[in-house]
Design a protein around this motif. Structure first.
Motif, short mmCIF file in Angstrom:
data_model
loop_
_atom_site.label_atom_id
_atom_site.label_comp_id
_atom_site.label_asym_id
_atom_site.label_seq_id
_atom_site.Cartn_x
_atom_site.Cartn_y
_atom_site.Cartn_z
N ARG A 196 30.16 7.77 15.17
CA ARG A 196 30.99 7.71 14.42
C ARG A 196 30.30 8.09 12.69
O ARG A 196 29.36 6.87 13.10
CB ARG A 196 31.85 6.71 13.73
N TYR B 180 39.56 5.47 7.12
CA TYR B 180 39.20 4.48 7.31
C TYR B 180 39.80 3.04 6.67
O TYR B 180 39.69 3.55 5.27
CB TYR B 180 37.90 3.60 8.46
N ASP C 291 29.81 7.58 8.73
CA ASP C 291 31.05 7.12 7.46
C ASP C 291 30.43 8.78 6.22
O ASP C 291 29.84 8.45 6.47
CB ASP C 291 30.90 6.20 7.04
N GLY C 292 31.54 8.67 5.44
CA GLY C 292 31.46 9.21 4.41
C GLY C 292 30.90 10.62 4.16
O GLY C 292 30.09 11.20 3.89
N ALA D 100 38.07 2.24 3.22
CA ALA D 100 37.10 3.12 2.48
C ALA D 100 37.03 4.59 1.35
O ALA D 100 38.08 4.87 1.04
CB ALA D 100 36.99 4.29 4.17
N ALA E 157 35.88 9.65 7.28
CA ALA E 157 34.68 9.74 8.29
C ALA E 157 34.93 10.61 9.54
O ALA E 157 36.57 10.92 9.96
CB ALA E 157 34.25 8.71 9.20
N ASP F 171 27.06 15.02 3.64
CA ASP F 171 27.65 13.77 3.12
C ASP F 171 27.11 13.22 2.01
O ASP F 171 26.08 14.74 2.02
CB ASP F 171 27.21 12.94 4.39
#
Length: 231
Positions: free
Chosen positions: A123, A102, A125-126, A105, A109, A143
Protein backbone atom coordinates in the motif's frame (compact mmCIF):
# COMPACT_ATOMS: atom_id res chain seq x y z
CA UNK A 1 -31.66 22.39 2.48
CA UNK A 2 -35.38 21.61 2.76
CA UNK A 3 -36.27 25.21 1.85
CA UNK A 4 -33.88 25.11 -1.11
CA UNK A 5 -35.56 21.94 -2.41
CA UNK A 6 -39.00 23.55 -2.04
CA UNK A 7 -37.81 26.61 -3.98
CA UNK A 8 -36.31 24.45 -6.73
CA UNK A 9 -39.45 22.31 -7.01
CA UNK A 10 -41.67 25.41 -7.30
CA UNK A 11 -39.48 26.70 -10.14
CA UNK A 12 -39.53 23.46 -12.13
CA UNK A 13 -43.23 22.92 -11.49
CA UNK A 14 -43.85 25.76 -13.91
CA UNK A 15 -42.64 23.61 -16.79
CA UNK A 16 -45.45 21.05 -16.44
CA UNK A 17 -45.35 17.25 -16.60
CA UNK A 18 -42.97 17.04 -19.57
CA UNK A 19 -39.96 18.03 -17.47
CA UNK A 20 -40.92 15.67 -14.65
CA UNK A 21 -41.13 12.78 -17.12
CA UNK A 22 -37.69 13.65 -18.44
CA UNK A 23 -36.29 13.77 -14.90
CA UNK A 24 -37.79 10.34 -14.17
CA UNK A 25 -36.11 9.01 -17.31
CA UNK A 26 -32.75 10.41 -16.22
CA UNK A 27 -33.18 8.91 -12.75
CA UNK A 28 -33.85 5.50 -14.28
CA UNK A 29 -30.71 5.82 -16.42
CA UNK A 30 -28.68 6.78 -13.37
CA UNK A 31 -29.73 3.57 -11.61
CA UNK A 32 -28.10 1.48 -14.35
CA UNK A 33 -24.50 0.26 -13.79
CA UNK A 34 -21.68 2.28 -15.36
CA UNK A 35 -18.16 1.13 -16.20
CA UNK A 36 -14.79 2.83 -16.53
CA UNK A 37 -11.03 2.56 -15.92
CA UNK A 38 -10.62 -0.45 -18.19
CA UNK A 39 -7.48 -2.62 -18.01
CA UNK A 40 -6.43 -5.70 -19.98
CA UNK A 41 -3.82 -8.38 -19.32
CA UNK A 42 -3.66 -11.77 -20.99
CA UNK A 43 -7.15 -13.24 -21.12
CA UNK A 44 -8.51 -10.87 -18.47
CA UNK A 45 -10.37 -7.63 -19.13
CA UNK A 46 -11.18 -5.69 -15.97
CA UNK A 47 -13.15 -2.54 -15.27
CA UNK A 48 -14.40 -0.33 -12.46
CA UNK A 49 -18.15 -0.71 -11.93
CA UNK A 50 -20.54 1.70 -10.20
CA UNK A 51 -24.03 0.35 -9.74
CA UNK A 52 -27.23 2.34 -9.42
CA UNK A 53 -26.87 2.70 -5.66
CA UNK A 54 -23.37 4.14 -5.92
CA UNK A 55 -21.57 0.98 -4.81
CA UNK A 56 -18.12 0.54 -6.38
CA UNK A 57 -16.37 -2.67 -7.35
CA UNK A 58 -13.94 -4.12 -9.88
CA UNK A 59 -15.28 -6.72 -12.29
CA UNK A 60 -14.04 -8.95 -15.08
CA UNK A 61 -15.72 -8.52 -18.47
CA UNK A 62 -15.88 -10.83 -21.46
CA UNK A 63 -15.34 -9.83 -25.11
CA UNK A 64 -18.94 -8.61 -25.36
CA UNK A 65 -18.54 -6.44 -22.20
CA UNK A 66 -20.77 -8.75 -20.14
CA UNK A 67 -19.75 -9.27 -16.52
CA UNK A 68 -17.96 -12.50 -15.70
CA UNK A 69 -17.33 -11.99 -11.99
CA UNK A 70 -16.60 -9.42 -9.30
CA UNK A 71 -12.95 -9.50 -8.29
CA UNK A 72 -12.72 -6.76 -5.65
CA UNK A 73 -15.19 -4.43 -3.95
CA UNK A 74 -14.50 -1.12 -2.25
CA UNK A 75 -15.26 -2.78 1.08
CA UNK A 76 -12.34 -5.18 0.51
CA UNK A 77 -10.05 -2.18 1.02
CA UNK A 78 -12.11 -0.25 3.57
CA UNK A 79 -15.90 0.00 4.13
CA UNK A 80 -15.70 3.77 3.53
CA UNK A 81 -13.11 3.72 0.72
CA UNK A 82 -13.63 5.27 -2.71
CA UNK A 83 -12.07 3.26 -5.54
CA UNK A 84 -11.55 4.61 -9.03
CA UNK A 85 -8.83 2.77 -10.97
CA UNK A 86 -7.37 -0.63 -11.82
CA UNK A 87 -4.19 -1.61 -13.70
CA UNK A 88 -3.69 -5.32 -14.21
CA UNK A 89 -0.10 -6.53 -14.04
CA UNK A 90 1.11 -7.19 -17.63
CA UNK A 91 2.75 -10.52 -16.75
CA UNK A 92 0.58 -11.75 -13.85
CA UNK A 93 -3.09 -11.15 -14.60
CA UNK A 94 -4.14 -12.04 -11.06
CA UNK A 95 -2.16 -9.08 -9.68
CA UNK A 96 -3.27 -5.47 -10.05
CA UNK A 97 -2.49 -1.98 -8.83
CA UNK A 98 -5.69 -0.36 -7.57
CA UNK A 99 -6.30 3.36 -7.04
CA UNK A 100 -8.03 3.87 -3.71
CA UNK A 101 -8.95 6.93 -1.68
CA UNK A 102 -9.14 5.94 1.98
CA UNK A 103 -11.40 7.92 4.35
CA UNK A 104 -9.66 10.97 5.79
CA UNK A 105 -6.69 10.79 3.39
CA UNK A 106 -5.46 13.92 1.60
CA UNK A 107 -4.27 11.96 -1.44
CA UNK A 108 -5.14 8.61 -3.00
CA UNK A 109 -3.18 5.40 -2.49
CA UNK A 110 -1.90 2.79 -4.92
CA UNK A 111 -2.63 -0.68 -3.57
CA UNK A 112 -0.87 -3.68 -5.13
CA UNK A 113 -3.04 -6.72 -4.58
CA UNK A 114 -3.59 -10.30 -5.74
CA UNK A 115 -7.27 -10.20 -6.49
CA UNK A 116 -7.62 -14.00 -6.69
CA UNK A 117 -6.62 -14.35 -3.01
CA UNK A 118 -7.49 -10.79 -1.84
CA UNK A 119 -3.91 -10.51 -0.54
CA UNK A 120 -2.67 -6.92 -0.29
CA UNK A 121 1.05 -6.90 -1.11
CA UNK A 122 1.85 -3.19 -0.89
CA UNK A 123 0.00 0.00 0.00
CA UNK A 124 1.62 3.22 -1.22
CA UNK A 125 -0.06 6.28 0.30
CA UNK A 126 -0.10 9.76 -1.18
CA UNK A 127 0.07 8.57 -4.80
CA UNK A 128 -1.62 10.32 -7.72
CA UNK A 129 -0.46 8.02 -10.51
CA UNK A 130 1.39 4.78 -11.23
CA UNK A 131 2.47 2.63 -14.19
CA UNK A 132 3.74 -0.95 -14.57
CA UNK A 133 6.88 -1.71 -16.54
CA UNK A 134 6.55 -4.17 -19.43
CA UNK A 135 7.79 -7.15 -17.36
CA UNK A 136 5.42 -6.42 -14.51
CA UNK A 137 8.09 -6.62 -11.81
CA UNK A 138 8.40 -2.84 -11.29
CA UNK A 139 5.65 -0.40 -10.38
CA UNK A 140 6.54 3.23 -11.08
CA UNK A 141 4.67 5.77 -8.97
CA UNK A 142 4.60 9.50 -8.31
CA UNK A 143 4.41 10.86 -4.78
CA UNK A 144 5.26 14.11 -3.00
CA UNK A 145 6.90 15.32 0.15
CA UNK A 146 5.31 18.37 1.74
CA UNK A 147 7.26 21.34 3.12
CA UNK A 148 4.83 22.21 5.92
CA UNK A 149 6.64 25.42 6.80
CA UNK A 150 6.50 26.84 3.27
CA UNK A 151 3.22 25.09 2.39
CA UNK A 152 4.51 23.69 -0.90
CA UNK A 153 4.69 20.20 -2.40
CA UNK A 154 7.77 18.71 -4.04
CA UNK A 155 6.86 15.91 -6.43
CA UNK A 156 9.02 12.97 -7.42
CA UNK A 157 8.96 9.72 -9.41
CA UNK A 158 9.87 6.46 -7.67
CA UNK A 159 9.94 2.74 -8.41
CA UNK A 160 8.89 -0.29 -6.37
CA UNK A 161 10.36 -3.73 -7.04
CA UNK A 162 7.42 -6.09 -6.51
CA UNK A 163 9.65 -9.10 -5.79
CA UNK A 164 12.04 -7.51 -3.28
CA UNK A 165 10.02 -4.55 -1.99
CA UNK A 166 12.93 -2.20 -2.72
CA UNK A 167 11.99 1.42 -3.42
CA UNK A 168 14.09 3.90 -5.39
CA UNK A 169 13.73 7.60 -6.21
CA UNK A 170 14.19 8.07 -9.98
CA UNK A 171 13.49 11.77 -10.38
CA UNK A 172 12.54 14.79 -8.30
CA UNK A 173 11.08 17.93 -9.84
CA UNK A 174 13.24 20.80 -8.54
CA UNK A 175 10.45 23.34 -7.96
CA UNK A 176 7.13 23.34 -6.11
CA UNK A 177 4.36 21.67 -8.14
CA UNK A 178 0.90 20.20 -7.72
CA UNK A 179 1.31 16.58 -8.83
CA UNK A 180 2.81 14.25 -11.46
CA UNK A 181 0.96 11.91 -13.83
CA UNK A 182 2.93 8.97 -15.26
CA UNK A 183 2.81 7.23 -18.65
CA UNK A 184 5.07 4.40 -19.81
CA UNK A 185 6.27 4.78 -23.40
CA UNK A 186 5.14 2.37 -26.12
CA UNK A 187 8.56 0.70 -26.05
CA UNK A 188 8.75 0.54 -22.26
CA UNK A 189 12.17 2.17 -22.35
CA UNK A 190 11.08 5.60 -21.13
CA UNK A 191 8.79 6.87 -18.45
CA UNK A 192 7.05 10.17 -19.16
CA UNK A 193 6.17 12.35 -16.19
CA UNK A 194 3.62 15.07 -16.79
CA UNK A 195 4.36 17.65 -14.10
CA UNK A 196 1.43 19.85 -13.11
CA UNK A 197 3.28 23.10 -12.39
CA UNK A 198 -0.13 24.48 -11.49
CA UNK A 199 -3.67 23.58 -12.53
CA UNK A 200 -3.17 25.12 -15.98
CA UNK A 201 0.44 24.67 -17.09
CA UNK A 202 2.16 21.30 -17.41
CA UNK A 203 5.71 20.26 -18.29
CA UNK A 204 6.91 16.89 -19.56
CA UNK A 205 9.91 14.97 -18.27
CA UNK A 206 11.28 11.94 -20.14
CA UNK A 207 13.04 9.50 -17.77
CA UNK A 208 15.11 6.56 -19.05
CA UNK A 209 13.76 3.50 -17.20
CA UNK A 210 17.14 1.77 -16.92
CA UNK A 211 19.62 4.58 -16.28
CA UNK A 212 17.37 7.18 -14.69
CA UNK A 213 18.70 9.88 -17.04
CA UNK A 214 16.05 12.49 -17.79
CA UNK A 215 15.22 15.32 -20.13
CA UNK A 216 12.84 18.14 -19.21
CA UNK A 217 10.79 19.66 -22.05
CA UNK A 218 10.52 23.23 -20.85
CA UNK A 219 8.90 26.00 -22.90
CA UNK A 220 9.36 29.74 -22.84
CA UNK A 221 5.63 30.26 -22.54
CA UNK A 222 3.08 28.34 -20.44
CA UNK A 223 2.11 25.06 -22.11
CA UNK A 224 0.24 21.79 -21.60
CA UNK A 225 2.33 18.78 -22.70
CA UNK A 226 1.27 15.16 -23.07
CA UNK A 227 3.04 12.01 -24.25
CA UNK A 228 0.89 10.41 -26.98
CA UNK A 229 3.17 7.80 -28.55
CA UNK A 230 6.60 6.83 -29.84
CA UNK A 231 7.43 6.68 -33.54
Amino acid sequence: VRREHECTNRFFAGFGNELEEKMDELRREKRKPSYGSFSMSGEYFAALKRDGSGQESFVLLDESFAERETIMAAADFDPAAHVYGIDLNPSDSHMAAFEVLYPGADRPASVVCRWDTKEILYRLDGIFSHAWNKKGDILYYADAWIDREKQVAHNRVCSLNIETGQKQVLYEYPEPSVLIMLTLSDTGEELFAQVWVDYHDKELVCIAAESGEFHLYRHREPADCHYIGTE
